[in-house]
Design a protein around this motif. Structure first.
Motif, PDB file in Angstrom:
ATOM      1  N   SER A 140       0.830  -1.206   0.000  1.00 23.34           N
ATOM      2  CA  SER A 140       0.000   0.000   0.000  1.00 23.34           C
ATOM      3  C   SER A 140       0.863   1.254   0.000  1.00 23.34           C
ATOM      4  CB  SER A 140      -0.918  -0.013   1.228  1.00 23.34           C
ATOM      5  OG  SER A 140      -1.663   1.181   1.310  1.00 23.34           O
ATOM      6  N   ARG A 141       1.948   1.218   0.739  1.00 22.76           N
ATOM      7  CA  ARG A 141       2.848   2.376   0.813  1.00 22.76           C
ATOM      8  C   ARG A 141       3.502   2.640  -0.541  1.00 22.76           C
ATOM      9  NH1 ARG A 141       6.638   2.084   5.847  1.00 22.76           N
ATOM     10  NH2 ARG A 141       4.581   2.335   6.795  1.00 22.76           N
ATOM     11  N   ILE A 142       3.949   1.583  -1.198  1.00 22.96           N
ATOM     12  CA  ILE A 142       4.572   1.734  -2.518  1.00 22.96           C
ATOM     13  C   ILE A 142       3.564   2.279  -3.522  1.00 22.96           C
ATOM     14  CG2 ILE A 142       5.528   0.450  -4.480  1.00 22.96           C
ATOM     15  CD1 ILE A 142       6.827  -1.444  -2.391  1.00 22.96           C
ATOM     16  N   GLN A 143       2.351   1.731  -3.501  1.00 25.01           N
ATOM     17  CA  GLN A 143       1.327   2.184  -4.443  1.00 25.01           C
ATOM     18  C   GLN A 143       0.975   3.649  -4.207  1.00 25.01           C
ATOM     19  OE1 GLN A 143      -2.909   0.952  -4.112  1.00 25.01           O
ATOM     20  NE2 GLN A 143      -2.617   0.110  -6.170  1.00 25.01           N
ATOM     21  N   GLU A 144       0.843   4.034  -2.941  1.00 22.87           N
ATOM     22  CA  GLU A 144       0.506   5.427  -2.630  1.00 22.87           C
ATOM     23  C   GLU A 144       1.579   6.377  -3.157  1.00 22.87           C
ATOM     24  OE1 GLU A 144      -0.266   8.373   1.208  1.00 22.87           O
ATOM     25  OE2 GLU A 144       0.326   6.292   1.506  1.00 22.87           O
ATOM     26  N   LEU A 145       2.836   6.036  -2.933  1.00 22.69           N
ATOM     27  CA  LEU A 145       3.930   6.889  -3.396  1.00 22.69           C
ATOM     28  C   LEU A 145       3.985   6.931  -4.923  1.00 22.69           C
ATOM     29  CD1 LEU A 145       6.672   5.788  -0.843  1.00 22.69           C
ATOM     30  CD2 LEU A 145       5.591   8.038  -0.974  1.00 22.69           C
ATOM     31  N   ARG A 146       3.723   5.807  -5.546  1.00 27.19           N
ATOM     32  CA  ARG A 146       3.731   5.754  -7.013  1.00 27.19           C
ATOM     33  C   ARG A 146       2.630   6.636  -7.596  1.00 27.19           C
ATOM     34  NH1 ARG A 146       0.774   2.877 -10.558  1.00 27.19           N
ATOM     35  NH2 ARG A 146      -0.020   1.350  -9.044  1.00 27.19           N
ATOM     36  N   LEU A 147       1.419   6.497  -7.065  1.00 27.81           N
ATOM     37  CA  LEU A 147       0.294   7.270  -7.589  1.00 27.81           C
ATOM     38  C   LEU A 147       0.446   8.758  -7.298  1.00 27.81           C
ATOM     39  CD1 LEU A 147      -2.620   4.846  -6.666  1.00 27.81           C
ATOM     40  CD2 LEU A 147      -1.650   5.264  -8.929  1.00 27.81           C
ATOM     41  N   ALA A 148       1.054   9.082  -6.165  1.00 24.52           N
ATOM     42  CA  ALA A 148       1.268  10.490  -5.826  1.00 24.52           C
ATOM     43  C   ALA A 148       2.186  11.165  -6.835  1.00 24.52           C
ATOM     44  CB  ALA A 148       1.849  10.607  -4.422  1.00 24.52           C
ATOM     45  N   GLN A 149       3.031  10.368  -7.500  1.00 28.76           N
ATOM     46  CA  GLN A 149       3.929  10.899  -8.525  1.00 28.76           C
ATOM     47  C   GLN A 149       3.380  10.685  -9.937  1.00 28.76           C
ATOM     48  OE1 GLN A 149       8.156   9.859  -7.918  1.00 28.76           O
ATOM     49  NE2 GLN A 149       7.628   9.214  -5.841  1.00 28.76           N
ATOM     50  N   SER A 150       2.122  10.241 -10.009  1.00 25.10           N
ATOM     51  CA  SER A 150       1.460   9.990 -11.299  1.00 25.10           C
ATOM     52  C   SER A 150       2.240   8.997 -12.154  1.00 25.10           C
ATOM     53  CB  SER A 150       1.261  11.308 -12.065  1.00 25.10           C
ATOM     54  OG  SER A 150       0.451  12.198 -11.343  1.00 25.10           O
ATOM     55  N   LEU A 151       2.775   7.972 -11.514  1.00 30.18           N
ATOM     56  CA  LEU A 151       3.529   6.942 -12.225  1.00 30.18           C
ATOM     57  C   LEU A 151       2.650   5.713 -12.450  1.00 30.18           C
ATOM     58  CD1 LEU A 151       6.893   7.037 -10.206  1.00 30.18           C
ATOM     59  CD2 LEU A 151       6.444   8.087 -12.432  1.00 30.18           C
ATOM     60  N   THR A 152       2.730   5.144 -13.638  1.00 27.44           N
ATOM     61  CA  THR A 152       2.069   3.872 -13.885  1.00 27.44           C
ATOM     62  C   THR A 152       2.954   2.755 -13.349  1.00 27.44           C
ATOM     63  OG1 THR A 152       3.136   3.550 -16.034  1.00 27.44           O
ATOM     64  CG2 THR A 152       1.058   4.806 -16.003  1.00 27.44           C
ATOM     65  N   LEU A 153       2.404   1.550 -13.291  1.00 28.37           N
ATOM     66  CA  LEU A 153       3.220   0.405 -12.896  1.00 28.37           C
ATOM     67  C   LEU A 153       4.431   0.267 -13.815  1.00 28.37           C
ATOM     68  CD1 LEU A 153       0.480  -2.256 -12.084  1.00 28.37           C
ATOM     69  CD2 LEU A 153       2.241  -1.473 -10.494  1.00 28.37           C
ATOM     70  N   GLN A 154       4.199   0.475 -15.114  1.00 35.76           N
ATOM     71  CA  GLN A 154       5.291   0.357 -16.074  1.00 35.76           C
ATOM     72  C   GLN A 154       6.356   1.425 -15.837  1.00 35.76           C
ATOM     73  OE1 GLN A 154       5.519  -2.132 -18.841  1.00 35.76           O
ATOM     74  NE2 GLN A 154       7.579  -1.421 -18.322  1.00 35.76           N
ATOM     75  N   ASP A 155       5.917   2.648 -15.537  1.00 38.00           N
ATOM     76  CA  ASP A 155       6.870   3.736 -15.278  1.00 38.00           C
ATOM     77  C   ASP A 155       7.804   3.377 -14.127  1.00 38.00           C
ATOM     78  OD1 ASP A 155       5.745   5.344 -17.251  1.00 38.00           O
ATOM     79  OD2 ASP A 155       4.399   6.367 -15.851  1.00 38.00           O
ATOM     80  N   LEU A 156       7.201   2.942 -13.011  1.00 40.16           N
ATOM     81  CA  LEU A 156       8.023   2.630 -11.839  1.00 40.16           C
ATOM     82  C   LEU A 156       8.871   1.389 -12.079  1.00 40.16           C
ATOM     83  CD1 LEU A 156       8.963   3.163  -9.009  1.00 40.16           C
ATOM     84  CD2 LEU A 156       6.912   2.014  -8.135  1.00 40.16           C
TER      85      LEU A 156
END
Length: 200
Positions: free
Chosen positions: A9-25
């Protein structure tokens, strides 16, 4: 040791906060999309190396990702962030920031005849509760508008466009308690206020 679901959940929250897709990260971190997806869903335990790569891709430390959730977090009055918005209104973020928790409690003050702007729809499962401490608040959710007076409260599913305005002749102070399932992406801040609103 941190629970896998909490880490994901923490990783997903940080990823979405930066507007990153799964592929981007995944590209940034040098891991596969399937691995990253499994970690975010708490279905796979990543190695220390993978955690380090994901942390680097997010611009944080591995220690930040692996830190145990705080059981008690205090935000003193002097630490509360007051945001002055265009149009002369202000909002104060009352809640402590806790990783993995998308809950906000905000106090807003709108001067007379002020339109605070329109907010975009959040992800399905988001909720907002509103309480008016003083003055008059016009709350619009989708195509429905209601007038709330001091002491009134309301609830709405926040997966719809919504807006706040003060049609009255005195300042309006209101509180919003919001559970947001997904942070806003870039460019989805409230629209600019439209200036004074017609008295209700």
């Amino acid at each position: 040791m941190i629970a896998l679901a909490t880490l994901g959940s923490r990783i997903q929250e940080l990823r979405l906060a930066q507007s990153l897709t799964l592929q981007d990260l995944a590209d940034r971190a040098g891991v596969s999309v399937s691995m990253l997806s499994s970690v975010e869903r708490g279905r796979k335990a990543p190695t220390v190396t993978v955690v380090g790569r994901i942390a680097e891709g997010l611009g944080v430390t591995a220690a930040h990702l692996l830190a145990e959730p705080e059981h008690l977090s205090v935000r003193r009055a002097a630490e509360q962030e007051v945001v002055e918005e265009p149009g002369g209104w202000s909002r104060t973020i009352l809640t402590p920031v806790v990783a993995g928790v998308n809950f906000e409690w905000i106090r807003s003050v709108l001067p007379p005849h002020c339109d605070a702007g329109e907010y975009p729809a959040y992800a399905t499962g988001s909720h907002e509760y509103v309480f008016v401490e003083s003055g008059t608040l016009r709350l619009t959710v989708g195509e429905t508008a209601v007038r709330l007076e001091a002491g009134d409260s309301a609830y709405f599913a926040a997966d719809a466009v919504h807006a706040y305005a003060n049609p009255g002749r005195t300042a309006c102070t209101y509180y919003v308690a919001a559970l947001i399932m997904r942070p806003r992406s870039r460019g989805t801040a409230p629209r600019s206020p439209q200036g004074p609103v017609a008295p209700g």
